[in-house]
Design a protein around this motif. Sequence first.
Motif, PDB file in Angstrom:
ATOM      1  N   TYR A 187      41.760  37.295  44.048  1.00 10.77           N
ATOM      2  CA  TYR A 187      40.985  38.342  44.722  1.00 10.77           C
ATOM      3  C   TYR A 187      41.541  38.557  46.129  1.00 10.77           C
ATOM      4  O   TYR A 187      41.796  37.591  46.864  1.00 10.77           O
ATOM      5  N   ARG A 221      42.619  40.574  31.578  1.00 12.17           N
ATOM      6  CA  ARG A 221      43.150  39.641  30.580  1.00 12.17           C
ATOM      7  C   ARG A 221      44.261  40.296  29.750  1.00 12.17           C
ATOM      8  O   ARG A 221      45.251  39.644  29.394  1.00 12.17           O
ATOM      9  N   GLN A 268      37.262  42.849  33.625  1.00 12.19           N
ATOM     10  CA  GLN A 268      37.699  41.529  33.171  1.00 12.19           C
ATOM     11  C   GLN A 268      38.572  41.639  31.918  1.00 12.19           C
ATOM     12  O   GLN A 268      39.606  40.982  31.804  1.00 12.19           O
ATOM     13  N   ALA A 327      42.794  41.330  42.176  1.00  9.44           N
ATOM     14  CA  ALA A 327      41.506  41.977  41.923  1.00  9.44           C
ATOM     15  C   ALA A 327      40.759  42.219  43.226  1.00  9.44           C
ATOM     16  O   ALA A 327      40.942  41.493  44.217  1.00  9.44           O
ATOM     17  N   ASN A 378      34.616  37.141  40.331  1.00  9.26           N
ATOM     18  CA  ASN A 378      34.221  36.499  39.088  1.00  9.26           C
ATOM     19  C   ASN A 378      34.932  35.156  38.946  1.00  9.26           C
ATOM     20  O   ASN A 378      36.158  35.088  38.917  1.00  9.26           O
ATOM     21  N   HIS A 421      32.519  43.744  33.125  1.00  8.21           N
ATOM     22  CA  HIS A 421      32.947  43.431  31.758  1.00  8.21           C
ATOM     23  C   HIS A 421      34.269  44.122  31.405  1.00  8.21           C
ATOM     24  O   HIS A 421      35.174  43.499  30.830  1.00  8.21           O
ATOM     25  N   THR A 474      41.493  31.826  35.619  1.00  9.70           N
ATOM     26  CA  THR A 474      42.644  32.238  34.794  1.00  9.70           C
ATOM     27  C   THR A 474      43.865  32.585  35.643  1.00  9.70           C
ATOM     28  O   THR A 474      44.910  32.943  35.101  1.00  9.70           O
ATOM     29  N   ASP A 533      36.672  43.087  44.277  1.00  7.01           N
ATOM     30  CA  ASP A 533      35.276  43.277  43.874  1.00  7.01           C
ATOM     31  C   ASP A 533      34.404  42.639  44.936  1.00  7.01           C
ATOM     32  O   ASP A 533      34.783  41.615  45.526  1.00  7.01           O
ATOM     33  N   THR A 585      35.597  44.159  38.684  1.00  6.32           N
ATOM     34  CA  THR A 585      35.809  43.149  37.636  1.00  6.32           C
ATOM     35  C   THR A 585      34.521  42.833  36.890  1.00  6.32           C
ATOM     36  O   THR A 585      34.150  41.678  36.692  1.00  6.32           O
ATOM     37  N   LYS A 607      35.213  33.102  36.455  1.00  2.22           N
ATOM     38  CA  LYS A 607      36.001  32.908  35.241  1.00  2.22           C
ATOM     39  C   LYS A 607      37.396  33.516  35.394  1.00  2.22           C
ATOM     40  O   LYS A 607      38.379  32.961  34.912  1.00  2.22           O
ATOM     41  N   LEU A 608      37.472  34.663  36.071  1.00  2.00           N
ATOM     42  CA  LEU A 608      38.781  35.270  36.287  1.00  2.00           C
ATOM     43  C   LEU A 608      39.616  34.447  37.257  1.00  2.00           C
ATOM     44  O   LEU A 608      40.829  34.302  37.084  1.00  2.00           O
TER      45      LEU A 608
END
Length: 330
Positions: free
Chosen positions: A186, A159, A155, A170, A176, A152, A182, A172, A150, A178-179
């Motif tokens: 994870y 979206r 991400q 996700a 992240n 750039h 939303t 990773d 995740t 920010k994710l």
Amino acid sequence: MTIAFFSALPFEQTWFEPYRLNHRITYIAEALTPQTAWRARGHQAVCAFVNDDLSRPTLTLLNGMGVSVVGMRCTGLDNVDQEAMQALNMSLLHLPGYAPASVAELSVALLLALVRHLPEASQRVRSGNFAIDGLMGTTLHGKTVGVVGTGHIGQAFARCMQGFGCTVLAYDIRPNRKLLDTGVRYVALADLLAQADVVSLHCPLNDQTGHLINDRTLTLLKAGAVLVNTGRGRLVDTAAVLDALDAGKLGGYAADVYEGERAYFHYDFSAKPIPDTLLNRLRQHPKVLLTAHQGFLTDEAMRQIARGLLNQFSFYDNQQTALVTKASMC
């Protein structure tokens, strides 16, 4: 600064020339290898691409010719021996976050084209066949999509999938925030593979991720899941993916990369034999949609690459000039 651009594609000069400023660029169609490194003689820098060879032998040869800086016009650095660069006191310039939407959107396009059978549908219409039997597709809305990596691009892809009404999982090593905000959840890689209807790879290629998708991890996938790879070819064991497709375990594979692409991608082999049996099997498989590493190929991305990278070369050159001037005044 004098810069040798290796693996220069025919259209690239058009994009780089407007931002060249005082730099002198030599465009070289050949890939950078230990055998072609001699072509950088007389240059202060080289600019390389995704399939160039920046291993220690190549870097040692470049260093011996007076090349002190390497610029990479791609996101990943898996083909660069960074330890060797440090030992040789060479500088590395690159663009880790340029135009992530360009690759993410290609990932979406490949996925949609695969699950809706668009290449075959278009080919039928071109030949005058308007029948739609055999073209039954799959709706993405409501499906679970797993995003591996995740950064750039990952991400941006997540979206996009949320915009289609998908549940996004996700994986990773660095979640992240920010994710998470939303609604992305994870999970462990094994859980992601088991739950996702679509798995899309956006992680960097390194010692930990090479052949991340292999015989073992493919057995964890939900039956009929679709795999998307716009990262690096060696993230997957291609033979294992093809076997999973043949066995019906994997529903489809959409990719912009191939682990043996260096010898073929970005060159025209339409009138030449292709001796790579694995590549031939991949490109001819009815459940595979393969493009030749064109995720970066948009107007917006090329403009960012050209302007951003040449600005970095200028900044490096100005710094070196300032250091020399300061030393002469002491």
